[in-house]
Design a protein around this motif. Structure first.
Motif, PDB file in Angstrom:
ATOM      1  N   GLN A  42       0.926  -1.356   0.099  1.00  0.00           N
ATOM      2  CA  GLN A  42      -0.139  -0.144  -0.076  1.00  0.00           C
ATOM      3  C   GLN A  42       0.955   1.017  -0.009  1.00  0.00           C
ATOM      4  N   GLY A  43       0.577   2.384  -0.729  1.00  0.00           N
ATOM      5  CA  GLY A  43       1.394   3.543  -0.943  1.00  0.00           C
ATOM      6  C   GLY A  43       0.687   4.690  -1.678  1.00  0.00           C
ATOM      7  N   GLU A  44       1.420   5.588  -1.870  1.00  0.00           N
ATOM      8  CA  GLU A  44       0.910   6.756  -2.524  1.00  0.00           C
ATOM      9  C   GLU A  44       1.785   7.093  -3.946  1.00  0.00           C
ATOM     10  N   THR A  45       1.215   7.537  -4.961  1.00  0.00           N
ATOM     11  CA  THR A  45       2.070   7.991  -6.116  1.00  0.00           C
ATOM     12  C   THR A  45       1.079   9.039  -7.072  1.00  0.00           C
ATOM     13  N   THR A  46       2.022   9.429  -7.917  1.00  0.00           N
ATOM     14  CA  THR A  46       1.408  10.289  -8.973  1.00  0.00           C
ATOM     15  C   THR A  46       0.988   9.199 -10.477  1.00  0.00           C
ATOM     16  N   ALA A  47      -0.238   9.379 -10.827  1.00  0.00           N
ATOM     17  CA  ALA A  47      -0.531   8.632 -11.833  1.00  0.00           C
ATOM     18  C   ALA A  47      -0.693   9.582 -13.121  1.00  0.00           C
ATOM     19  N   SER A  48      -0.288   8.763 -14.100  1.00  0.00           N
ATOM     20  CA  SER A  48      -0.724   9.629 -15.491  1.00  0.00           C
ATOM     21  C   SER A  48      -1.722   8.430 -16.384  1.00  0.00           C
ATOM     22  N   TYR A  49      -1.844   8.784 -17.634  1.00  0.00           N
ATOM     23  CA  TYR A  49      -2.561   7.810 -18.416  1.00  0.00           C
ATOM     24  C   TYR A  49      -2.111   7.580 -19.733  1.00  0.00           C
ATOM     25  N   PHE A  50      -2.565   6.615 -20.286  1.00  0.00           N
ATOM     26  CA  PHE A  50      -1.914   6.091 -21.652  1.00  0.00           C
ATOM     27  C   PHE A  50      -2.967   5.315 -22.413  1.00  0.00           C
ATOM     28  N   TRP A  51      -2.815   5.071 -23.708  1.00  0.00           N
ATOM     29  CA  TRP A  51      -3.356   4.099 -24.362  1.00  0.00           C
ATOM     30  C   TRP A  51      -2.949   3.619 -25.554  1.00  0.00           C
ATOM     31  N   ASP A  52      -2.227   2.553 -25.291  1.00  0.00           N
ATOM     32  CA  ASP A  52      -1.298   1.943 -26.464  1.00  0.00           C
ATOM     33  C   ASP A  52      -2.011   0.905 -27.262  1.00  0.00           C
ATOM     34  N   ASP A  53      -2.753   1.282 -28.369  1.00  0.00           N
ATOM     35  CA  ASP A  53      -3.315   0.148 -29.312  1.00  0.00           C
ATOM     36  C   ASP A  53      -2.457   0.068 -30.525  1.00  0.00           C
ATOM     37  N   GLY A  54      -1.392   0.464 -30.537  1.00  0.00           N
ATOM     38  CA  GLY A  54      -0.467   0.147 -31.547  1.00  0.00           C
ATOM     39  C   GLY A  54      -0.895   0.902 -32.989  1.00  0.00           C
ATOM     40  N   SER A  55      -1.520   2.082 -32.523  1.00  0.00           N
ATOM     41  CA  SER A  55      -1.997   2.879 -33.972  1.00  0.00           C
ATOM     42  C   SER A  55      -1.105   4.091 -34.194  1.00  0.00           C
ATOM     43  N   GLY A  56       0.119   4.402 -33.248  1.00  0.00           N
ATOM     44  CA  GLY A  56       1.042   5.549 -33.377  1.00  0.00           C
ATOM     45  C   GLY A  56       0.349   6.790 -32.815  1.00  0.00           C
ATOM     46  N   ARG A  57      -0.852   6.770 -32.565  1.00  0.00           N
ATOM     47  CA  ARG A  57      -1.528   8.160 -32.133  1.00  0.00           C
ATOM     48  C   ARG A  57      -1.211   8.657 -30.461  1.00  0.00           C
ATOM     49  N   ALA A  58      -0.919  10.009 -30.273  1.00  0.00           N
ATOM     50  CA  ALA A  58      -1.150  10.411 -29.035  1.00  0.00           C
ATOM     51  C   ALA A  58       0.129   9.906 -28.482  1.00  0.00           C
ATOM     52  N   GLY A  59       1.356   9.598 -28.817  1.00  0.00           N
ATOM     53  CA  GLY A  59       2.390   8.940 -28.151  1.00  0.00           C
ATOM     54  C   GLY A  59       2.512   7.634 -28.071  1.00  0.00           C
ATOM     55  N   ASP A  60       1.723   6.811 -28.888  1.00  0.00           N
ATOM     56  CA  ASP A  60       1.438   5.400 -28.571  1.00  0.00           C
ATOM     57  C   ASP A  60       2.822   4.943 -28.965  1.00  0.00           C
ATOM     58  N   THR A  61       3.330   4.007 -28.068  1.00  0.00           N
ATOM     59  CA  THR A  61       4.640   3.481 -28.231  1.00  0.00           C
ATOM     60  C   THR A  61       4.601   1.717 -28.887  1.00  0.00           C
ATOM     61  N   GLY A  62       3.232   1.500 -29.178  1.00  0.00           N
ATOM     62  CA  GLY A  62       3.104   0.134 -29.507  1.00  0.00           C
ATOM     63  C   GLY A  62       2.249  -0.713 -28.465  1.00  0.00           C
ATOM     64  N   LEU A  63       2.167  -1.977 -28.927  1.00  0.00           N
ATOM     65  CA  LEU A  63       1.050  -2.851 -28.341  1.00  0.00           C
ATOM     66  C   LEU A  63       1.697  -3.199 -26.748  1.00  0.00           C
ATOM     67  N   PRO A  64       0.861  -3.356 -25.885  1.00  0.00           N
ATOM     68  CA  PRO A  64       1.233  -3.712 -24.418  1.00  0.00           C
ATOM     69  C   PRO A  64       2.134  -5.012 -24.230  1.00  0.00           C
ATOM     70  N   ALA A  65       3.184  -4.788 -23.348  1.00  0.00           N
ATOM     71  CA  ALA A  65       4.273  -5.748 -23.161  1.00  0.00           C
ATOM     72  C   ALA A  65       3.778  -6.956 -22.854  1.00  0.00           C
ATOM     73  N   SER A  66       2.562  -6.983 -22.273  1.00  0.00           N
ATOM     74  CA  SER A  66       2.274  -8.427 -21.730  1.00  0.00           C
ATOM     75  C   SER A  66       1.468  -9.302 -22.889  1.00  0.00           C
ATOM     76  N   GLY A  67       1.381  -8.749 -24.043  1.00  0.00           N
ATOM     77  CA  GLY A  67       0.697  -9.376 -25.011  1.00  0.00           C
ATOM     78  C   GLY A  67      -0.838  -9.225 -25.046  1.00  0.00           C
ATOM     79  N   LYS A  68      -1.352  -8.630 -24.047  1.00  0.00           N
ATOM     80  CA  LYS A  68      -2.865  -8.485 -23.805  1.00  0.00           C
ATOM     81  C   LYS A  68      -3.042  -7.240 -24.668  1.00  0.00           C
ATOM     82  N   PRO A  69      -4.366  -7.374 -25.291  1.00  0.00           N
ATOM     83  CA  PRO A  69      -4.933  -6.017 -25.809  1.00  0.00           C
ATOM     84  C   PRO A  69      -4.918  -4.921 -24.907  1.00  0.00           C
ATOM     85  N   MET A  70      -5.010  -3.640 -25.583  1.00  0.00           N
ATOM     86  CA  MET A  70      -5.295  -2.758 -24.806  1.00  0.00           C
ATOM     87  C   MET A  70      -6.616  -2.573 -24.044  1.00  0.00           C
ATOM     88  N   GLN A  71      -6.831  -2.294 -22.853  1.00  0.00           N
ATOM     89  CA  GLN A  71      -8.371  -2.445 -22.422  1.00  0.00           C
ATOM     90  C   GLN A  71      -8.419  -1.544 -21.390  1.00  0.00           C
TER      91      GLN A  71
END
Length: 277
Positions: A42-71
């Motif tokens: 348990q702890g605290e941190t600053t969080a941002s957001y992303f959406w990597d669907d492999g389309s290359g939009r808005a700083g998309d860096t590619g498909l997720p490293a886990s191999g699961k689709p973005m969701q």
């Protein structure tokens, strides 16, 4: 056994059965309230957001490293093992997540240790996820928020099973076989205190209290021996005992009167002899 005693016994048995039933119900309810989730970190941190669907939009860096689709519900961590599970809390709102990607990269060196998916971020901040731009609109321009994170399950792969560290440290590439000790929460502390009180109370109740004895005073009536009386028949023991006590008391009183009377008579005779002299 009298009728009154029988009714009291039945009432006591019924009351005891009811108490046991209520106690069992309360215990079952308490177990249900505790839930099955275990807090591992348990702890605290600053969080941002992303959406990597492999389309290359808005700083998309590619498909997720886990191999699961973005969701929705997928998060990125710079150091936690992939498929780690938990939830975040922001202004009283709770949102579950699992680690499905790596990141943030450079921002993690500035204390931004968690990337939430855009849809979850929108729900927490009161905005709306825009699938065209992959951005969150209508939340006042918030791109970073302070959240509380709770880990309930560690992933099995590489990564640090402890508070997050910057991506640049490379902890995501190492196997951690010494996970952080689960925190002691307020509820656990209260339960432990209750258990300690119960044990202390039981130990105190096991101590035998000293028996207080009072001095026995001799009853002058019982010192006078009354003549033997025939034993009463069965069923009249109490009446016979009362009669014996009355007889003994009467004998004592009569003896006292005779002694007093005799003393008076002897005193008078002595006075007369003295006067004659």
């Amino acid at each position: 056994m009298s009728a009154r005693f029988s009714m009291r016994s039945i009432a006591a048995i019924v009351a005891a059965a009811g108490t046991l039933a209520l106690g069992s119900g309360a215990a079952a309810h308490a177990d249900t309230d505790k839930g099955t989730e275990k807090v591992l970190l348990q702890g605290e941190t600053t969080a941002s957001y992303f959406w990597d669907d492999g389309s290359g939009r808005a700083g998309d860096t590619g498909l997720p490293a886990s191999g699961k689709p973005m969701q929705k519900g997928m998060a990125a961590s710079p150091s936690w093992p992939l498929l780690t599970e938990g939830y975040v809390i922001y202004k009283g709102k709770k949102a579950p997540f699992f680690v499905g990607d790596r990141g943030p990269g450079v921002p993690s060196s500035k204390g931004i240790m968690l990337d939430l998916d855009g849809k979850t971020f929108a729900d927490l901040t009161g905005g709306k996820f825009n699938p065209r731009t992959l951005m969150v609109d209508g939340n006042g321009g918030k791109g970073h928020i302070e959240v509380e994170y709770v880990i309930t399950k560690w992933g099995d792969g590489l990564g640090l099973k402890n508070h997050p560290v910057a991506f640049s440290e490379g902890a995501y590439k190492r196997m951690d076989r010494n996970p952080a000790a689960p925190p002691v929460l307020a509820g656990d502390k209260a339960d432990k205190k209750d258990e300690e009180k119960a044990v202390a109370g039981q130990s105190g109740s096991d101590k035998a209290e000293p028996v207080k004895t009072s001095p026995v005073k001799a009853d002058p009536v019982n010192l006078v021996k009354a003549p033997a009386e025939p034993q009463p028949a069965a069923g009249g023991a109490e009446a016979a005992a009362a009669t014996d006590r009355s007889n003994v008391a009467g004998a004592a009183v009569a003896g006292g009167v005779i002694l007093v009377g005799g003393g008076l008579v002897l005193g008078r005779e002595r006075i007369r002899k003295l006067v004659r002299r």
